[in-house]
Scaffold this motif. Structure first.
Motif, PDB file in Angstrom:
ATOM      1  N   ILE A  39       0.837  -1.190   0.000  1.00 58.81           N
ATOM      2  CA  ILE A  39       0.000   0.000   0.000  1.00 58.81           C
ATOM      3  C   ILE A  39       0.880   1.251   0.000  1.00 58.81           C
ATOM      4  O   ILE A  39       1.859   1.333   0.735  1.00 58.81           O
ATOM      5  CB  ILE A  39      -0.967   0.001   1.205  1.00 58.81           C
ATOM      6  CG1 ILE A  39      -1.912   1.197   1.151  1.00 58.81           C
ATOM      7  CG2 ILE A  39      -0.226  -0.063   2.528  1.00 58.81           C
ATOM      8  CD1 ILE A  39      -3.010   1.162   2.194  1.00 58.81           C
TER       9      ILE A  39
ATOM     10  N   ASN B 134       0.066  -6.059   7.870  1.00 56.80           N
ATOM     11  CA  ASN B 134      -0.750  -7.202   7.457  1.00 56.80           C
ATOM     12  C   ASN B 134      -0.396  -7.700   6.055  1.00 56.80           C
ATOM     13  O   ASN B 134      -0.906  -8.727   5.623  1.00 56.80           O
ATOM     14  CB  ASN B 134      -2.241  -6.858   7.504  1.00 56.80           C
ATOM     15  CG  ASN B 134      -2.757  -6.765   8.924  1.00 56.80           C
ATOM     16  OD1 ASN B 134      -2.202  -7.362   9.838  1.00 56.80           O
ATOM     17  ND2 ASN B 134      -3.816  -6.001   9.119  1.00 56.80           N
ATOM     18  N   GLN B 135       0.451  -6.953   5.349  1.00 54.45           N
ATOM     19  CA  GLN B 135       0.837  -7.347   3.998  1.00 54.45           C
ATOM     20  C   GLN B 135       2.152  -8.123   4.027  1.00 54.45           C
ATOM     21  O   GLN B 135       2.907  -8.053   4.996  1.00 54.45           O
ATOM     22  CB  GLN B 135       0.986  -6.111   3.100  1.00 54.45           C
ATOM     23  CG  GLN B 135      -0.326  -5.380   2.880  1.00 54.45           C
ATOM     24  CD  GLN B 135      -0.182  -4.196   1.938  1.00 54.45           C
ATOM     25  OE1 GLN B 135       0.857  -3.542   1.888  1.00 54.45           O
ATOM     26  NE2 GLN B 135      -1.246  -3.904   1.199  1.00 54.45           N
TER      27      GLN B 135
ATOM     28  N   GLN C 142      -0.714  -0.563  10.570  1.00 55.70           N
ATOM     29  CA  GLN C 142      -1.347  -1.870  10.758  1.00 55.70           C
ATOM     30  C   GLN C 142      -1.617  -2.538   9.410  1.00 55.70           C
ATOM     31  O   GLN C 142      -1.360  -3.726   9.243  1.00 55.70           O
ATOM     32  CB  GLN C 142      -2.666  -1.712  11.544  1.00 55.70           C
ATOM     33  CG  GLN C 142      -3.384  -3.020  11.805  1.00 55.70           C
ATOM     34  CD  GLN C 142      -2.578  -3.979  12.653  1.00 55.70           C
ATOM     35  OE1 GLN C 142      -1.970  -3.585  13.646  1.00 55.70           O
ATOM     36  NE2 GLN C 142      -2.550  -5.241  12.263  1.00 55.70           N
ATOM     37  N   ARG C 143      -2.113  -1.765   8.441  1.00 53.42           N
ATOM     38  CA  ARG C 143      -2.379  -2.317   7.114  1.00 53.42           C
ATOM     39  C   ARG C 143      -1.085  -2.801   6.467  1.00 53.42           C
ATOM     40  O   ARG C 143      -1.057  -3.876   5.854  1.00 53.42           O
ATOM     41  CB  ARG C 143      -3.072  -1.276   6.230  1.00 53.42           C
ATOM     42  CG  ARG C 143      -4.535  -1.072   6.625  1.00 53.42           C
ATOM     43  CD  ARG C 143      -5.114   0.217   6.097  1.00 53.42           C
ATOM     44  NE  ARG C 143      -5.354   0.238   4.663  1.00 53.42           N
ATOM     45  CZ  ARG C 143      -5.819   1.292   4.015  1.00 53.42           C
ATOM     46  NH1 ARG C 143      -6.099   2.401   4.657  1.00 53.42           N
ATOM     47  NH2 ARG C 143      -6.008   1.244   2.720  1.00 53.42           N
TER      48      ARG C 143
ATOM     49  N   ALA D 120      -7.303   7.876   7.008  1.00 51.48           N
ATOM     50  CA  ALA D 120      -6.836   6.844   7.940  1.00 51.48           C
ATOM     51  C   ALA D 120      -5.758   7.438   8.822  1.00 51.48           C
ATOM     52  O   ALA D 120      -5.033   8.351   8.415  1.00 51.48           O
ATOM     53  CB  ALA D 120      -6.287   5.649   7.170  1.00 51.48           C
TER      54      ALA D 120
ATOM     55  N   GLU E 297      -3.413   3.153  11.767  1.00 53.71           N
ATOM     56  CA  GLU E 297      -4.171   2.266  10.877  1.00 53.71           C
ATOM     57  C   GLU E 297      -3.350   1.889   9.645  1.00 53.71           C
ATOM     58  O   GLU E 297      -3.367   0.742   9.201  1.00 53.71           O
ATOM     59  CB  GLU E 297      -5.478   2.936  10.435  1.00 53.71           C
ATOM     60  CG  GLU E 297      -6.517   3.050  11.535  1.00 53.71           C
ATOM     61  CD  GLU E 297      -7.704   3.914  11.125  1.00 53.71           C
ATOM     62  OE1 GLU E 297      -8.819   3.566  11.518  1.00 53.71           O
ATOM     63  OE2 GLU E 297      -7.510   4.929  10.423  1.00 53.71           O
ATOM     64  N   ILE E 298      -2.627   2.858   9.122  1.00 54.42           N
ATOM     65  CA  ILE E 298      -1.804   2.602   7.932  1.00 54.42           C
ATOM     66  C   ILE E 298      -0.677   1.628   8.272  1.00 54.42           C
ATOM     67  O   ILE E 298      -0.428   0.669   7.524  1.00 54.42           O
ATOM     68  CB  ILE E 298      -1.248   3.924   7.367  1.00 54.42           C
ATOM     69  CG1 ILE E 298      -2.404   4.800   6.879  1.00 54.42           C
ATOM     70  CG2 ILE E 298      -0.258   3.654   6.238  1.00 54.42           C
ATOM     71  CD1 ILE E 298      -2.046   6.242   6.642  1.00 54.42           C
TER      72      ILE E 298
END
Length: 193
Positions: free
Chosen positions: A10, A156-157, A152-153, A145, A149-150
């Motif tokens: 992302i 998760n990748q 965390q995203r 966001a 949150e970013i």
């Protein structure tokens, strides 16, 4: 025809690279956009999601995204099952799309190229790389966001280093290296194969 898989985390700028390839007359299949369309239009996906979650998973307007999110949020088994329903259909659609292209090279842009297994169906893979701090700043400017949150995203990748190792090519979109010369080098190398 050479099929190129484009991936990156992302905020890495994979969409920018995809757009630059399109400007270079390389057709690019955007997997995220196409999967959203297919989730609403494919009778195979619809039937399997209804079988898994019930008729309420669809509304008159299409997929009930909030309901689906409530099922797969923090439930890796449901997420795995949903991916097993959607990914093969997206891959099939991409393969059909690719046969209709008139160029020597076509591409698929997918944030989850390796995780989904799409990399098995392309000839070469390209990772768009940007340092985490650059990615965070881009997403902060683009999305509503928080920094947390970013992060965390991103966590998760699949880690960037792992994607780099799996990729045949890496384009650095770090606000230091110019993109166009890297894309020209990529296309030149692919054309010589």
């Amino acid at each position: 025809m050479i099929k190129l898989g484009i991936t990156g985390g992302i905020g890495s700028g994979k969409s920018v690279v995809a757009q630059l390839l399109q400007l270079s007359k390389i057709p690019v299949y955007i997997a995220d956009e196409e999967s959203k369309i297919l989730t609403n239009t494919s009778p195979i996906i619809r039937k399997q999601l209804i079988s898994l979650f019930g008729k309420d998973i669809y509304t008159e307007d299409g997929l009930n995204k909030k309901r689906l999110a409530s099922y797969i949020f923090n439930n890796p088994e449901y997420l795995k099952q949903v991916n097993a329903i959607i990914h093969p259909e997206v891959n099939y659609h991409f393969q059909e799309w690719a046969t209709k292209q008139q160029s020597e090279i076509c591409a698929i842009e997918s944030a989850i190229l390796f995780e989904s297994g799409f990399n098995q169906y392309v000839d070469y893979s390209l990772m768009v790389y940007a340092p985490i701090e650059v990615r965070v700043m881009r997403v902060l400017a683009r999305d509503k966001a928080s920094r947390e949150e970013i992060i965390q995203r991103i966590s998760n990748q699949m880690p960037d280093e792992q994607k780099k190792e799996l990729s045949d090519y890496v384009i650095y979109n770090d606000d230091i290296h110019a993109l166009l010369p890297q894309i020209q080098d990529l296309l030149s190398d692919l054309s010589s194969r």
